[in-house]
Design a protein around this motif. Structure first.
Motif, PDB file in Angstrom:
ATOM      1  N   ILE A 209       0.838  -1.213   0.000  1.00 51.49           N
ATOM      2  CA  ILE A 209       0.000   0.000   0.000  1.00 51.49           C
ATOM      3  C   ILE A 209       0.865   1.251   0.000  1.00 51.49           C
ATOM      4  N   TRP A 210       1.817   1.316   0.916  1.00 51.97           N
ATOM      5  CA  TRP A 210       2.656   2.508   1.076  1.00 51.97           C
ATOM      6  C   TRP A 210       3.949   2.421   0.271  1.00 51.97           C
ATOM      7  N   ASN A 211       4.371   1.181  -0.037  1.00 49.13           N
ATOM      8  CA  ASN A 211       5.610   0.964  -0.791  1.00 49.13           C
ATOM      9  C   ASN A 211       6.796   1.762  -0.232  1.00 49.13           C
ATOM     10  N   PRO A 212       7.028   1.672   1.068  1.00 46.72           N
ATOM     11  CA  PRO A 212       8.128   2.441   1.650  1.00 46.72           C
ATOM     12  C   PRO A 212       9.482   1.871   1.256  1.00 46.72           C
ATOM     13  N   ARG A 213      10.437   2.750   1.047  1.00 44.97           N
ATOM     14  CA  ARG A 213      11.802   2.307   0.790  1.00 44.97           C
ATOM     15  C   ARG A 213      12.400   1.681   2.036  1.00 44.97           C
ATOM     16  N   ARG A 214      12.054   2.260   3.208  1.00 44.07           N
ATOM     17  CA  ARG A 214      12.515   1.727   4.481  1.00 44.07           C
ATOM     18  C   ARG A 214      11.378   1.768   5.497  1.00 44.07           C
ATOM     19  N   ILE A 215      11.309   0.737   6.341  1.00 40.30           N
ATOM     20  CA  ILE A 215      10.402   0.710   7.488  1.00 40.30           C
ATOM     21  C   ILE A 215      11.253   0.507   8.734  1.00 40.30           C
ATOM     22  N   TYR A 216      11.043   1.358   9.737  1.00 42.64           N
ATOM     23  CA  TYR A 216      11.781   1.264  10.995  1.00 42.64           C
ATOM     24  C   TYR A 216      10.800   0.866  12.102  1.00 42.64           C
ATOM     25  N   LEU A 217      11.122  -0.191  12.826  1.00 37.57           N
ATOM     26  CA  LEU A 217      10.284  -0.652  13.929  1.00 37.57           C
ATOM     27  C   LEU A 217      10.919  -0.229  15.246  1.00 37.57           C
ATOM     28  N   GLY A 218      10.162   0.529  16.041  1.00 34.52           N
ATOM     29  CA  GLY A 218      10.655   0.985  17.328  1.00 34.52           C
ATOM     30  C   GLY A 218       9.638   0.710  18.415  1.00 34.52           C
ATOM     31  N   GLY A 219       9.839   1.336  19.566  1.00 38.86           N
ATOM     32  CA  GLY A 219       8.941   1.109  20.693  1.00 38.86           C
ATOM     33  C   GLY A 219       9.442  -0.025  21.571  1.00 38.86           C
ATOM     34  N   GLY A 220       8.948  -0.060  22.788  1.00 40.90           N
ATOM     35  CA  GLY A 220       9.434  -1.014  23.777  1.00 40.90           C
ATOM     36  C   GLY A 220       9.249  -2.474  23.421  1.00 40.90           C
ATOM     37  N   ASN A 221       8.225  -2.805  22.629  1.00 42.90           N
ATOM     38  CA  ASN A 221       7.958  -4.206  22.302  1.00 42.90           C
ATOM     39  C   ASN A 221       8.653  -4.682  21.029  1.00 42.90           C
ATOM     40  N   ALA A 222       9.309  -3.782  20.310  1.00 41.27           N
ATOM     41  CA  ALA A 222      10.002  -4.183  19.084  1.00 41.27           C
ATOM     42  C   ALA A 222      11.099  -5.205  19.380  1.00 41.27           C
ATOM     43  N   LYS A 223      11.632  -5.186  20.596  1.00 40.77           N
ATOM     44  CA  LYS A 223      12.705  -6.122  20.959  1.00 40.77           C
ATOM     45  C   LYS A 223      12.206  -7.566  20.995  1.00 40.77           C
ATOM     46  N   LEU A 224      10.896  -7.776  20.987  1.00 39.87           N
ATOM     47  CA  LEU A 224      10.326  -9.120  21.054  1.00 39.87           C
ATOM     48  C   LEU A 224      10.163  -9.766  19.687  1.00 39.87           C
ATOM     49  N   ILE A 225      10.427  -9.026  18.631  1.00 41.42           N
ATOM     50  CA  ILE A 225      10.264  -9.568  17.279  1.00 41.42           C
ATOM     51  C   ILE A 225      11.277 -10.682  17.045  1.00 41.42           C
ATOM     52  N   ASP A 226      10.777 -11.853  16.589  1.00 35.48           N
ATOM     53  CA  ASP A 226      11.679 -12.991  16.394  1.00 35.48           C
ATOM     54  C   ASP A 226      11.468 -13.694  15.059  1.00 35.48           C
ATOM     55  N   PHE A 227      10.882 -13.009  14.076  1.00 36.18           N
ATOM     56  CA  PHE A 227      10.723 -13.601  12.749  1.00 36.18           C
ATOM     57  C   PHE A 227      11.635 -12.871  11.759  1.00 36.18           C
ATOM     58  N   PRO A 228      12.003 -13.525  10.668  1.00 35.86           N
ATOM     59  CA  PRO A 228      12.886 -12.883   9.690  1.00 35.86           C
ATOM     60  C   PRO A 228      12.213 -11.659   9.076  1.00 35.86           C
ATOM     61  N   LEU A 229      12.870 -10.526   9.146  1.00 33.56           N
ATOM     62  CA  LEU A 229      12.297  -9.292   8.633  1.00 33.56           C
ATOM     63  C   LEU A 229      12.620  -9.108   7.152  1.00 33.56           C
ATOM     64  N   PRO A 230      11.715  -8.475   6.413  1.00 31.53           N
ATOM     65  CA  PRO A 230      12.034  -8.130   5.021  1.00 31.53           C
ATOM     66  C   PRO A 230      13.279  -7.252   4.972  1.00 31.53           C
ATOM     67  N   LYS A 231      13.951  -7.224   3.807  1.00 28.45           N
ATOM     68  CA  LYS A 231      15.214  -6.510   3.684  1.00 28.45           C
ATOM     69  C   LYS A 231      15.095  -5.021   3.969  1.00 28.45           C
ATOM     70  N   ASN A 232      13.902  -4.459   3.750  1.00 26.32           N
ATOM     71  CA  ASN A 232      13.743  -3.017   3.938  1.00 26.32           C
ATOM     72  C   ASN A 232      13.222  -2.655   5.327  1.00 26.32           C
ATOM     73  N   VAL A 233      13.187  -3.619   6.245  1.00 24.21           N
ATOM     74  CA  VAL A 233      12.666  -3.381   7.596  1.00 24.21           C
ATOM     75  C   VAL A 233      13.794  -3.526   8.615  1.00 24.21           C
ATOM     76  N   THR A 234      13.888  -2.548   9.536  1.00 27.56           N
ATOM     77  CA  THR A 234      14.941  -2.521  10.543  1.00 27.56           C
ATOM     78  C   THR A 234      14.342  -2.245  11.918  1.00 27.56           C
ATOM     79  N   VAL A 235      14.817  -2.957  12.927  1.00 25.13           N
ATOM     80  CA  VAL A 235      14.435  -2.665  14.312  1.00 25.13           C
ATOM     81  C   VAL A 235      15.414  -1.624  14.853  1.00 25.13           C
ATOM     82  N   THR A 236      14.876  -0.540  15.419  1.00 23.72           N
ATOM     83  CA  THR A 236      15.709   0.546  15.916  1.00 23.72           C
ATOM     84  C   THR A 236      15.780   0.536  17.441  1.00 23.72           C
TER      85      THR A 236
END
Length: 256
Positions: A209-236
């Motif tokens: 929908i948004w076709n972002p070049r980059r997606i940044y995941l933040g917030g206190g619960n982002a540290k719980l992510i444990d699945f392989p992220l797409p190449k354009n997604v980064t946990v900050t």
């Protein structure tokens, strides 16, 4: 004291020498549904103090939060201006919504209140918007999603912030909004394993929908992510919610 307008990205970034010459110290505050955080940034935007944190008072009325902020920032020392990330819609320093705080925030002039309390000029922006300024590259379409008490969202086009995009409250699946699907209440209800699947579905929905070049995941619960992220997604790192406060003043000097 006149109200501070919402920030606009500078048409030209200052050089490190120009920035350092100003010698200004920025108090950065992050207001969250579960915690209030603050630190002081130096003339180049780097931290000068340790991050201070206290639990968000309950009920989180403007009066209660302002009282807690006064105690929070006291040990941080001197500063020249204030930047605030707030979990809701903000227009010219006035909070319009605060779904994870209290209804009394509707129409509250937070910029003016903090300017009066600190004696310093204050600018306020949506918290996901502030966090994005701490991590974005400034090229193309970039998006920030914060996973905490609720779900924050910020969108940038070539480094320019698109204000008050409240994707969290848009319907998503099975009659639930994005926030109801991946917010902290959902995490506690379904557990981390299923919550991760929810976050993965959110990313899959956003990408075409948004076709972002980059997606940044933040917030206190982002540290719980444990699945392989797409190449354009980064946990900050969560501290980006404070470091981005420096960008709210990039268009200085401005008359106060």
């Amino acid at each position: 004291m006149p109200r501070e307008a919402s920030p606009r990205p500078s048409p030209r970034k200052k050089t490190p020498r120009e920035t350092a010459a100003s010698g200004l110290r920025t108090l950065a505050i992050d207001i969250g549904g579960s915690g209030l955080k603050a630190l002081v940034l130096g003339p180049d935007g780097s931290p000068l103090t340790e991050r201070q944190r206290v639990v968000t008072p309950k009920p989180a009325t403007p009066k209660a939060v302002m009282g807690a902020l006064t105690k929070l920032i006291k040990p941080l020392g001197a500063f020249d201006r204030v930047s605030v990330g707030f979990p809701g819609v903000v227009e010219e320093g006035v909070t319009k919504t605060a779904p994870n705080l209290h209804t009394d925030w509707q129409g509250f002039d937070l910029a003016q209140a903090l300017s009066k309390a600190t004696g310093r000029p204050t600018r306020v922006l949506n918290d996901a918007g502030v966090q994005g300024f701490g991590v974005i590259e400034g090229r193309g379409v970039e998006m920030v999603l914060t996973l905490g008490t609720g779900m924050g969202c910020a969108l940038y086009v070539d480094g320019k912030y698109v204000p008050n995009l409240e994707l969290a409250h848009h319907p998503f699946r099975h009659g639930k909004t994005y926030e109801e699907y991946v917010g902290d209440a959902a995490l506690k209800r379904v557990g981390a394993k299923k919550w991760n699947k929810h976050v993965q579905r959110v990313l899959e929905q956003i990408q075409p929908i948004w076709n972002p070049r980059r997606i940044y995941l933040g917030g206190g619960n982002a540290k719980l992510i444990d699945f392989p992220l797409p190449k354009n997604v980064t946990v900050t790192e969560n501290i980006a919610g404070l470091l981005g406060g420096f960008a709210l003043w990039k268009d200085e000097p401005r008359p106060q």
